[in-house]
Design a protein around this motif. Structure first.
Motif, PDB file in Angstrom:
ATOM      1  N   LEU A   1     -12.696  14.383  -2.321  1.00  0.00           N
ATOM      2  CA  LEU A   1     -12.205  13.802  -1.065  1.00  0.00           C
ATOM      3  C   LEU A   1     -12.791  12.413  -0.871  1.00  0.00           C
ATOM      4  CD1 LEU A   1     -10.611  14.016   1.547  1.00  0.00           C
ATOM      5  CD2 LEU A   1     -12.592  15.115   2.588  1.00  0.00           C
ATOM      6  N   GLU A   2     -14.086  12.273  -1.135  1.00  0.00           N
ATOM      7  CA  GLU A   2     -14.733  10.955  -1.041  1.00  0.00           C
ATOM      8  C   GLU A   2     -14.098   9.980  -2.033  1.00  0.00           C
ATOM      9  OE1 GLU A   2     -19.147   8.890  -1.500  1.00  0.00           O
ATOM     10  OE2 GLU A   2     -18.927  11.028  -1.849  1.00  0.00           O
TER      11      GLU A   2
ATOM     12  N   LEU B   1     -10.860   5.343  -3.032  1.00  0.00           N
ATOM     13  CA  LEU B   1      -9.740   4.787  -3.774  1.00  0.00           C
ATOM     14  C   LEU B   1      -8.752   4.110  -2.822  1.00  0.00           C
ATOM     15  CD1 LEU B   1      -8.636   4.641  -6.688  1.00  0.00           C
ATOM     16  CD2 LEU B   1      -7.284   6.659  -6.126  1.00  0.00           C
ATOM     17  N   GLY B   2      -8.477   4.767  -1.692  1.00  0.00           N
ATOM     18  CA  GLY B   2      -7.606   4.150  -0.686  1.00  0.00           C
ATOM     19  C   GLY B   2      -8.194   2.867  -0.132  1.00  0.00           C
ATOM     20  N   LEU B   3      -9.492   2.863   0.110  1.00  0.00           N
ATOM     21  CA  LEU B   3     -10.165   1.661   0.590  1.00  0.00           C
ATOM     22  C   LEU B   3     -10.118   0.564  -0.467  1.00  0.00           C
ATOM     23  CD1 LEU B   3     -11.948   0.272   2.751  1.00  0.00           C
ATOM     24  CD2 LEU B   3     -13.921   1.253   1.582  1.00  0.00           C
ATOM     25  N   PHE B   4     -10.362   0.921  -1.710  1.00  0.00           N
ATOM     26  CA  PHE B   4     -10.330  -0.048  -2.804  1.00  0.00           C
ATOM     27  C   PHE B   4      -8.973  -0.731  -2.893  1.00  0.00           C
ATOM     28  CE2 PHE B   4      -9.217  -1.030  -7.203  1.00  0.00           C
ATOM     29  CZ  PHE B   4     -10.255  -1.855  -7.577  1.00  0.00           C
ATOM     30  N   TRP B   5      -7.896   0.071  -2.960  1.00  0.00           N
ATOM     31  CA  TRP B   5      -6.570  -0.519  -3.088  1.00  0.00           C
ATOM     32  C   TRP B   5      -6.134  -1.232  -1.816  1.00  0.00           C
ATOM     33  CZ3 TRP B   5      -4.735  -2.065  -7.308  1.00  0.00           C
ATOM     34  CH2 TRP B   5      -5.029  -1.413  -8.497  1.00  0.00           C
ATOM     35  N   GLY B   6      -6.584  -0.737  -0.667  1.00  0.00           N
ATOM     36  CA  GLY B   6      -6.293  -1.454   0.579  1.00  0.00           C
ATOM     37  C   GLY B   6      -6.885  -2.856   0.560  1.00  0.00           C
TER      38      GLY B   6
ATOM     39  N   LEU C   1       0.828  -1.202   0.000  1.00  0.00           N
ATOM     40  CA  LEU C   1       0.000   0.000   0.000  1.00  0.00           C
ATOM     41  C   LEU C   1       0.869   1.261   0.000  1.00  0.00           C
ATOM     42  CD1 LEU C   1      -3.011   0.486  -0.086  1.00  0.00           C
ATOM     43  CD2 LEU C   1      -3.017   0.652   2.388  1.00  0.00           C
ATOM     44  N   GLY C   2       1.989   1.213   0.692  1.00  0.00           N
ATOM     45  CA  GLY C   2       2.910   2.340   0.707  1.00  0.00           C
ATOM     46  C   GLY C   2       3.528   2.607  -0.663  1.00  0.00           C
ATOM     47  N   VAL C   3       3.913   1.545  -1.357  1.00  0.00           N
ATOM     48  CA  VAL C   3       4.451   1.699  -2.708  1.00  0.00           C
ATOM     49  C   VAL C   3       3.383   2.272  -3.628  1.00  0.00           C
ATOM     50  CG1 VAL C   3       5.271   0.420  -4.730  1.00  0.00           C
ATOM     51  CG2 VAL C   3       6.236  -0.047  -2.477  1.00  0.00           C
TER      52      VAL C   3
ATOM     53  N   LEU D   1      -9.456   4.112 -13.204  1.00  0.00           N
ATOM     54  CA  LEU D   1     -10.284   2.925 -13.468  1.00  0.00           C
ATOM     55  C   LEU D   1     -11.149   2.547 -12.265  1.00  0.00           C
ATOM     56  CD1 LEU D   1      -7.938   0.746 -15.693  1.00  0.00           C
ATOM     57  CD2 LEU D   1      -9.948   2.047 -16.373  1.00  0.00           C
ATOM     58  N   PRO D   2     -10.593   2.466 -11.042  1.00  0.00           N
ATOM     59  CA  PRO D   2     -11.473   2.203  -9.901  1.00  0.00           C
ATOM     60  C   PRO D   2     -12.506   3.313  -9.688  1.00  0.00           C
ATOM     61  CG  PRO D   2      -9.193   1.796  -9.281  1.00  0.00           C
ATOM     62  CD  PRO D   2      -9.181   2.436 -10.629  1.00  0.00           C
ATOM     63  N   LEU D   3     -12.111   4.571  -9.949  1.00  0.00           N
ATOM     64  CA  LEU D   3     -13.062   5.670  -9.788  1.00  0.00           C
ATOM     65  C   LEU D   3     -14.209   5.551 -10.790  1.00  0.00           C
ATOM     66  CD1 LEU D   3     -10.802   8.761  -9.059  1.00  0.00           C
ATOM     67  CD2 LEU D   3     -12.192   7.450  -7.457  1.00  0.00           C
ATOM     68  N   MET D   4     -13.905   5.101 -12.005  1.00  0.00           N
ATOM     69  CA  MET D   4     -14.960   4.909 -13.000  1.00  0.00           C
ATOM     70  C   MET D   4     -15.936   3.827 -12.548  1.00  0.00           C
ATOM     71  SD  MET D   4     -12.993   5.132 -16.609  1.00  0.00           S
ATOM     72  CE  MET D   4     -11.928   6.493 -16.994  1.00  0.00           C
ATOM     73  N   LEU D   5     -15.401   2.757 -11.983  1.00  0.00           N
ATOM     74  CA  LEU D   5     -16.271   1.686 -11.466  1.00  0.00           C
ATOM     75  C   LEU D   5     -17.143   2.204 -10.324  1.00  0.00           C
ATOM     76  CD1 LEU D   5     -13.736  -1.279 -11.356  1.00  0.00           C
ATOM     77  CD2 LEU D   5     -15.593  -0.957 -12.985  1.00  0.00           C
TER      78      LEU D   5
END
Length: 95
Positions: free
Chosen positions: A62-63, A68-73, A12-14, A36-40
């Protein structure tokens, strides 16, 4: 279990470092990992884009950044969990 958290935090840091300080050659990949995640998520009806300038891409709100952070986490947690499961010794196998 502690190793799982360390590997997850490193991945996640990388992801965060490459997003904040993009390498020129990885620009399209970084943009894709954001948009891409934002489009989904936008397709699900969530307001993930901020006000955009005319003729340009709207930046994440901000949301949008939080989601996006939650998605990649979650994606990186799934990758680490799968790796841990594949590396676990299997019961019943004798060596």
């Amino acid at each position: 279990m502690r190793l799982r958290w360390v590997v997850w935090g490193a991945l996640l840091g990388v992801q965060l470092l490459v997003t904040v300080f993009p390498v020129e050659a990885l620009g399209p990949v970084v943009a894709g990992s954001v948009y891409l995640p934002l489009m989904l998520l936008s397709g699900l009806g969530l307001r993930v884009y901020g006000p955009g300038e005319s003729g340009g891409w709207a930046p994440p709100s901000l949301e949008g950044w939080l989601l996006l952070g939650l998605f990649w986490g979650l994606v990186w947690w799934a990758v680490v969990s799968l790796g841990a499961r594949l590396m676990r010794p299997r019961a019943g196998l004798s060596t």
